[in-house]
Enzyme design. Structure first.
Site, PDB file in Angstrom:
ATOM      1  N   CYS A 126      19.560  19.752  13.246  1.00 16.33           N
ATOM      2  CA  CYS A 126      18.023  19.649  12.273  1.00 16.33           C
ATOM      3  C   CYS A 126      17.815  21.097  12.475  1.00 16.33           C
ATOM      4  O   CYS A 126      18.198  21.420  11.137  1.00 16.33           O
ATOM      5  CB  CYS A 126      17.794  18.891  12.392  1.00 16.33           C
ATOM      6  N   HIS A 127      17.899  21.471  13.373  1.00 13.99           N
ATOM      7  CA  HIS A 127      17.470  23.230  13.597  1.00 13.99           C
ATOM      8  C   HIS A 127      18.531  24.403  14.207  1.00 13.99           C
ATOM      9  O   HIS A 127      18.507  25.564  14.872  1.00 13.99           O
ATOM     10  CB  HIS A 127      16.404  23.362  13.384  1.00 13.99           C
TER      11      HIS A 127
END
Length: 201
Positions: free
Chosen positions: A157-158
């Protein structure tokens, strides 16, 4: 007064019927009472301990178990994965796992392996950035997100990364190591999640 004839067949029928109806009533009353002793769904979700059998988890394998509505990763680490841990210390935010609260990493997880037994890793599988579930990437080989990858957890995701002890790397959005839940070994093949060793009876 005339003698009454006793119908023994009818008397036996009525006695048997009364006994059956009474028995059904007793069972109907007892079952909910016994059920009330069991932990409710709310109690289980609030943190009732979960016992797991680790005997079938192969070396290098991760298995996920639910506890308090959270995914708990249980990993059987290989010797190579354990041997590689010190090589990552300089790249980590909290290599000795001695910062943060006792809930984040209990005393028995304040070591390089972050575990009670070195080969067994127990973590809450939620990224400490925004709570995503990170991928388990155990193979030690260059990866697009890390050319010196020694195995661990990667959050696509990040792009937060954690090593094979759930220790967070520097320069990623996640601020802390993955959480170690309370747990203890009941015996050589069973772990109970939700109870610290000192609380185990």
């Amino acid at each position: 007064m005339a003698n009454e004839v006793v119908d023994h067949g009818r008397r036996r029928f009525l006695t048997a019927t009364t006994a059956v109806v009474g028995g059904v009533g007793v069972v109907t009353a007892v079952v909910p009472f016994i059920k009330s002793w069991e932990p409710s769904a709310r109690a289980k979700s609030a943190g009732a301990p979960v016992t797991i059998d680790i005997s079938k988890i192969e070396e290098g394998q991760r298995v996920t178990y639910p506890w308090r509505g959270l995914p708990v990763f249980v990993v059987n680490r290989t010797k190579a994965q354990l041997d590689a841990l010190p090589s990552q210390d300089a790249r980590l935010v909290d290599a000795k796992s001695d910062s943060g609260s006792a809930e984040q990493q209990p005393k028995y997880a304040q070591n390089e392996t972050r575990s009670i037994k070195p080969e067994w890793l127990v973590l809450v599988g939620l990224c400490t950035h925004l709570g995503c579930v990170p991928d388990f990437v155990p193979v030690m080989k260059p990866e697009p997100f890390d050319p010196d990858w020694k195995g661990g957890f990667y959050c696509p995701c990040h792009k937060s990364r954690y090593d094979m002890s759930g220790r967070v790397y520097q320069g990623v959005p996640a601020p802390k190591n993955l959480l170690v839940p309370p747990y203890h070994f009941m015996d050589d093949t069973h772990i109970q999640i939700g109870v610290d060793p000192k609380e185990a009876g």
